[in-house]
Design a protein around this motif. Sequence first.
Motif, mmCIF file in Angstrom:
data_model
loop_
_atom_site.group_PDB
_atom_site.id
_atom_site.type_symbol
_atom_site.label_atom_id
_atom_site.label_comp_id
_atom_site.label_asym_id
_atom_site.label_seq_id
_atom_site.Cartn_x
_atom_site.Cartn_y
_atom_site.Cartn_z
ATOM 1 N N ASN A 1 33.788 65.682 55.533
ATOM 2 C CA ASN A 1 34.144 66.936 55.322
ATOM 3 C C ASN A 1 35.201 67.623 56.361
ATOM 4 N N GLU A 2 35.642 66.884 57.457
ATOM 5 C CA GLU A 2 36.775 66.966 58.186
ATOM 6 C C GLU A 2 38.286 66.535 57.632
ATOM 7 N N TYR A 3 38.215 66.217 56.442
ATOM 8 C CA TYR A 3 39.409 65.692 55.964
ATOM 9 C C TYR A 3 40.434 66.333 56.061
ATOM 10 N N SER A 4 41.655 65.930 56.524
ATOM 11 C CA SER A 4 42.993 66.765 56.579
ATOM 12 C C SER A 4 43.910 65.715 56.213
ATOM 13 N N SER A 5 44.586 65.854 55.278
ATOM 14 C CA SER A 5 45.668 64.781 55.054
ATOM 15 C C SER A 5 46.935 64.781 55.984
ATOM 16 N N ARG A 6 47.319 63.483 56.261
ATOM 17 C CA ARG A 6 48.156 63.179 57.268
ATOM 18 C C ARG A 6 49.536 63.500 56.586
ATOM 19 N N TYR A 7 49.630 63.807 55.163
ATOM 20 C CA TYR A 7 50.980 64.008 54.271
ATOM 21 C C TYR A 7 50.862 65.441 53.985
ATOM 22 N N ILE A 8 52.270 65.945 53.797
ATOM 23 C CA ILE A 8 52.266 67.189 53.213
ATOM 24 C C ILE A 8 51.968 67.319 51.903
ATOM 25 N N GLU A 9 50.760 68.074 51.462
ATOM 26 C CA GLU A 9 50.321 68.392 50.064
ATOM 27 C C GLU A 9 50.769 69.742 49.479
ATOM 28 N N TYR A 10 51.666 69.651 48.423
ATOM 29 C CA TYR A 10 52.298 70.707 47.831
ATOM 30 C C TYR A 10 51.276 71.270 46.768
ATOM 31 N N PRO A 11 51.497 72.710 46.348
ATOM 32 C CA PRO A 11 52.300 73.509 46.982
ATOM 33 C C PRO A 11 52.172 73.917 48.317
ATOM 34 N N ILE A 12 53.165 74.379 49.094
ATOM 35 C CA ILE A 12 53.098 74.951 50.453
ATOM 36 C C ILE A 12 53.690 76.345 50.615
ATOM 37 N N GLU A 13 53.170 77.126 51.600
ATOM 38 C CA GLU A 13 53.806 78.308 52.009
ATOM 39 C C GLU A 13 54.398 77.888 53.162
ATOM 40 N N VAL A 14 55.814 78.414 53.115
ATOM 41 C CA VAL A 14 56.569 78.250 54.486
ATOM 42 C C VAL A 14 57.253 79.727 54.863
ATOM 43 N N SER A 15 56.704 80.003 56.188
ATOM 44 C CA SER A 15 57.179 81.248 56.845
ATOM 45 C C SER A 15 58.506 80.932 57.396
ATOM 46 N N LYS A 16 59.176 79.862 57.995
ATOM 47 C CA LYS A 16 60.018 79.590 58.666
ATOM 48 C C LYS A 16 60.438 78.156 58.750
ATOM 49 N N ILE A 17 61.843 77.874 58.600
ATOM 50 C CA ILE A 17 62.338 76.519 58.573
ATOM 51 C C ILE A 17 62.935 76.244 59.922
ATOM 52 N N ASN A 18 62.221 75.307 60.744
ATOM 53 C CA ASN A 18 63.129 74.813 62.186
ATOM 54 C C ASN A 18 63.784 73.704 61.861
ATOM 55 N N LYS A 19 64.826 73.405 62.298
ATOM 56 C CA LYS A 19 65.539 72.077 62.424
ATOM 57 C C LYS A 19 65.919 71.809 63.728
ATOM 58 N N ASN A 20 65.643 70.501 64.032
ATOM 59 C CA ASN A 20 65.899 69.932 65.302
ATOM 60 C C ASN A 20 67.155 68.883 65.193
ATOM 61 N N THR A 21 68.131 69.024 65.449
ATOM 62 C CA THR A 21 69.533 67.981 65.233
ATOM 63 C C THR A 21 69.546 67.358 66.631
ATOM 64 N N GLU A 22 68.898 67.557 67.795
ATOM 65 C CA GLU A 22 69.243 66.729 68.788
ATOM 66 C C GLU A 22 68.450 65.245 68.520
ATOM 67 N N LEU A 23 69.440 64.332 69.070
ATOM 68 C CA LEU A 23 69.170 62.785 68.930
ATOM 69 C C LEU A 23 68.729 62.385 70.562
ATOM 70 N N TYR A 24 67.896 61.800 70.495
ATOM 71 C CA TYR A 24 67.257 61.087 71.851
ATOM 72 C C TYR A 24 67.596 59.745 71.783
ATOM 73 N N SER A 25 68.068 59.129 72.874
ATOM 74 C CA SER A 25 68.342 57.759 73.039
ATOM 75 C C SER A 25 67.491 57.061 74.322
ATOM 76 N N LEU A 26 66.787 56.264 74.410
ATOM 77 C CA LEU A 26 66.269 55.519 75.417
ATOM 78 C C LEU A 26 67.128 54.472 76.094
ATOM 79 N N GLU A 27 68.189 54.457 75.324
ATOM 80 C CA GLU A 27 69.226 53.261 75.680
ATOM 81 C C GLU A 27 70.625 53.710 75.808
#
Length: 180
Positions: free
Chosen positions: A52-78
């Motif tokens: 009963n606790e199932y929650s999809s790890r994938y986005i299931e459509y349709p969805i309601e979106v209140s805001k779109i956040n974009k992160n364009t920062e690139l991280y590099s360990l090397e």
Amino acid sequence: MSNEVKRNCNSCKHGLFTRCEALKNNEEYQTIRSASMSMRAAHEFKENFICNEYSSRYIEYPIEVSKINKNTELYSLEKSNIGKFVKIAPCGEEHKGKTYLGLFLGDLPMGISVSHNPTTKELNLGYFANPAIFVFELNKIVFGAESWWGVIETEDELKAITPNDIDNVWYVKALKAMSS
């Protein structure tokens, strides 16, 4: 093949890495895990187990979106290795295990990651980055995820990547240990 996501533990975000309380408390599943049976047996169990606790790890459509956040920062360990020569053996069969000389470019976008927070209804966009190497002989960029590679520190290291080098990588050892 259907595009429908099957509702079972293998597609549940709680079923990943034993975060699921239902699996932790399931005697049959714990017997399979503790008996050091194959990962296949655990996967097959989770394929048929639904709670009963199932929650999809994938986005299931349709969805309601209140805001779109974009992160364009690139991280590099090397970062300290950017611009250094590397030896690289792409995994593709067409390369037949050949090792090439390349130039490490740093972590570059390989794709876009998208996540949705159902509570806040925010959609989060970012880059999925991976080490990128320009291979001179191929005149193209090969990503770390599709190759074996290493920085060349000394002239002695300017050699082919051998199967022994690959077998001695920590995650290859771990995967072999888990599958045996």
